[in-house]
Design an enzyme around this catalytic site. Structure first.
Site, PDB file in Angstrom:
ATOM      1  N   GLY A  36       0.845  -1.205   0.000  1.00  0.00           N
ATOM      2  CA  GLY A  36       0.000   0.000   0.000  1.00  0.00           C
ATOM      3  C   GLY A  36       0.873   1.245   0.000  1.00  0.00           C
ATOM      4  O   GLY A  36       0.706   2.154  -0.830  1.00  0.00           O
ATOM      5  N   HIS A  37       1.818   1.282   0.942  1.00  0.00           N
ATOM      6  CA  HIS A  37       2.743   2.422   0.993  1.00  0.00           C
ATOM      7  C   HIS A  37       3.523   2.549  -0.320  1.00  0.00           C
ATOM      8  O   HIS A  37       3.712   3.649  -0.847  1.00  0.00           O
ATOM      9  CB  HIS A  37       3.780   2.224   2.109  1.00  0.00           C
ATOM     10  CG  HIS A  37       3.219   2.189   3.498  1.00  0.00           C
ATOM     11  ND1 HIS A  37       3.281   1.076   4.291  1.00  0.00           N
ATOM     12  CD2 HIS A  37       2.598   3.148   4.235  1.00  0.00           C
ATOM     13  CE1 HIS A  37       2.740   1.344   5.465  1.00  0.00           C
ATOM     14  NE2 HIS A  37       2.314   2.587   5.463  1.00  0.00           N
ATOM     15  N   GLN A  61      -0.144  11.224  17.645  1.00  0.00           N
ATOM     16  CA  GLN A  61      -1.411  10.803  17.039  1.00  0.00           C
ATOM     17  C   GLN A  61      -1.941   9.499  17.639  1.00  0.00           C
ATOM     18  O   GLN A  61      -2.979   9.000  17.224  1.00  0.00           O
ATOM     19  CB  GLN A  61      -1.289  10.694  15.519  1.00  0.00           C
ATOM     20  CG  GLN A  61      -0.504   9.497  15.017  1.00  0.00           C
ATOM     21  CD  GLN A  61      -0.290   9.580  13.523  1.00  0.00           C
ATOM     22  OE1 GLN A  61       0.435  10.445  13.029  1.00  0.00           O
ATOM     23  NE2 GLN A  61      -0.933   8.697  12.776  1.00  0.00           N
ATOM     24  N   GLN A 153      -8.709  10.852   7.270  1.00  0.00           N
ATOM     25  CA  GLN A 153      -7.414  11.543   7.368  1.00  0.00           C
ATOM     26  C   GLN A 153      -7.134  12.374   6.108  1.00  0.00           C
ATOM     27  O   GLN A 153      -6.663  13.507   6.181  1.00  0.00           O
ATOM     28  CB  GLN A 153      -6.301  10.520   7.581  1.00  0.00           C
ATOM     29  CG  GLN A 153      -4.911  11.075   7.428  1.00  0.00           C
ATOM     30  CD  GLN A 153      -3.852  10.057   7.787  1.00  0.00           C
ATOM     31  OE1 GLN A 153      -3.610   9.812   8.969  1.00  0.00           O
ATOM     32  NE2 GLN A 153      -3.225   9.446   6.802  1.00  0.00           N
TER      33      GLN A 153
HETATM   34  P1  AMP Z   1       0.699   4.915   7.737  1.00  0.00           P
HETATM   35  O1  AMP Z   1       2.101   4.416   7.664  1.00  0.00           O
HETATM   36  O2  AMP Z   1      -0.288   3.902   8.210  1.00  0.00           O
HETATM   37  O3  AMP Z   1       0.586   6.241   8.459  1.00  0.00           O
HETATM   38  O4  AMP Z   1       0.284   5.215   6.249  1.00  0.00           O
HETATM   39  C1  AMP Z   1       1.010   6.107   5.438  1.00  0.00           C
HETATM   40  C2  AMP Z   1       0.218   6.398   4.196  1.00  0.00           C
HETATM   41  O5  AMP Z   1       0.005   5.182   3.465  1.00  0.00           O
HETATM   42  C3  AMP Z   1      -1.178   6.975   4.492  1.00  0.00           C
HETATM   43  O6  AMP Z   1      -1.463   8.001   3.557  1.00  0.00           O
HETATM   44  C4  AMP Z   1      -2.070   5.796   4.311  1.00  0.00           C
HETATM   45  O7  AMP Z   1      -3.383   6.135   3.930  1.00  0.00           O
HETATM   46  C5  AMP Z   1      -1.366   5.050   3.193  1.00  0.00           C
HETATM   47  N1  AMP Z   1      -1.766   3.644   3.213  1.00  0.00           N
HETATM   48  C6  AMP Z   1      -1.700   2.784   4.259  1.00  0.00           C
HETATM   49  N2  AMP Z   1      -2.206   1.588   3.921  1.00  0.00           N
HETATM   50  C7  AMP Z   1      -2.603   1.689   2.627  1.00  0.00           C
HETATM   51  C8  AMP Z   1      -3.219   0.794   1.696  1.00  0.00           C
HETATM   52  N3  AMP Z   1      -3.534  -0.448   2.039  1.00  0.00           N
HETATM   53  N4  AMP Z   1      -3.470   1.239   0.458  1.00  0.00           N
HETATM   54  C9  AMP Z   1      -3.162   2.517   0.097  1.00  0.00           C
HETATM   55  N5  AMP Z   1      -2.597   3.402   0.917  1.00  0.00           N
HETATM   56  C10 AMP Z   1      -2.314   3.006   2.171  1.00  0.00           C
END
Ligand code: AMP
Length: 283
Positions: A36-37, A61, A153
């Site tokens: 995802g990232h 957060q 978010q």
């Molecule tokens: P985080 O590390 O959870 O703070 O996520 C960092 C970024 O990656 C944020 O903008 C999330 O929305 C995005 N993100 C996390 N998981 C996914 C996913 N499965 N698909 C797309 N973007 C994601």
């Protein structure tokens, strides 16, 4: 790929890039990177001359101390996958670097923060705004990339950019899922194999509900998803709301909004997972 830990080092490198006329993109993350990232990073690499990814587990957060302690951290692996994805620079500050003194700023995003995550995770979005504004300040990106998985978010960050009159363009990227349908999340690593199987039911109900949209009212869809999740002893629902995708306020009829999204938060054991599905899209 360069790896830097301080804002000063970051500024020196970015000033040099910008003086050559390079565009700068930013992907803010909390690490334990998954596909995802990486989808965000790849888009950033495509659309910018110089791509920065930040990895920082932001304490302000987290409304739950245990969640912060348990949050997965693996910086070496993160650096490896970012390098492969073509990222130009990994910014990995420590807490002292991002919060040399306590951040006392209070943000208010109106009705957007008074529902869903804003209700169940008090102070969460204030912490998100604190760190994202600091990262935008440090990197000054032309574009910043956020996932639709954290739908609320995304809207809050857009609102913050508007309120602070920042120049950055917020790019929203689609949810990347496991083969089972489970939305990818760093927290998925904390699930046992059985919990992971059960957690996949969350997206299963969301996708199934999508097929009823033409026949059922929002309240009936809500009942279907809520009952489905509640029937599974390993899952505990925080909320499922069908909302206007622009204001995040609940809708009663499909005609109430041009964009409708179903947002869900569920505990699987002690791991809190969120997901969402677009029922109706404005574009
Ligand atoms: P985080 O590390 O959870 O703070 O996520 C960092 C970024 O990656 C944020 O903008 C999330 O929305 C995005 N993100 C996390 N998981 C996914 C996913 N499965 N698909 C797309 N973007 C994601």
């Amino acid at each position: 790929m360069q790896v830097v830990k301080t804002k000063n080092q970051l500024r020196t490198i970015l000033d040099a890039e910008r003086s050559k006329g390079c565009s700068v993109g930013l992907v803010p993350t909390m690490g334990a990177l998954h596909r995802g990232h990486i989808s965000l990073v790849e888009r950033c690499v495509q659309e910018n001359d110089f791509s920065v990814c930040s990895v920082f587990v932001n304490p302000t957060q987290f409304n739950d101390k245990d969640d912060l302690i348990k949050y997965p951290r693996r910086p070496e692996k993160d650096a490896e996958v970012l390098q492969k994805a073509g990222c130009s620079l990994l910014f990995m500050p420590d807490e002292q670097e991002m919060y040399p003194e306590k951040d006392t700023r209070l943000f208010y995003f109106g009705p957007l923060e008074e529902v869903m995550e804003g209700v169940y995770r008090k102070g969460h979005f204030n912490g998100v705004a604190q760190i994202v504004s600091k990262l935008f300040e440090a990197v000054q990106p032309g574009k910043a990339y956020f996932g639709q998985k954290d739908f609320q978010q995304l809207l809050i960050v857009r609102k913050m950019v508007e309120q602070l009159n920042m120049k950055v363009q917020i790019v929203s990227c689609p949810i990347v899922r496991e083969e089972s349908g489970l939305a990818m999340s760093s927290r998925n690593e904390l699930l046992t194999a059985e919990q992971k199987r059960k957690a996949a039911l969350i997206s299963k109900y969301l996708f199934e509900s999508l097929t009823f949209v033409s026949k059922k009212r929002p309240a009936e869809i809500k009942e279907f998803v809520v009952n489905g999740v509640n029937a599974e002893p390993m899952l505990r629902l925080d909320y499922f709301e069908i909302v206007n995708g622009t204001t995040l306020q609940s809708i009663q009829e499909w005609t109430d909004s041009a964009c409708v999204v179903g947002c869900i938060a569920v505990y699987c054991g002690s791991v809190r997972l969120i997901d969402n599905i677009v029922y109706k899209n404005a574009d």
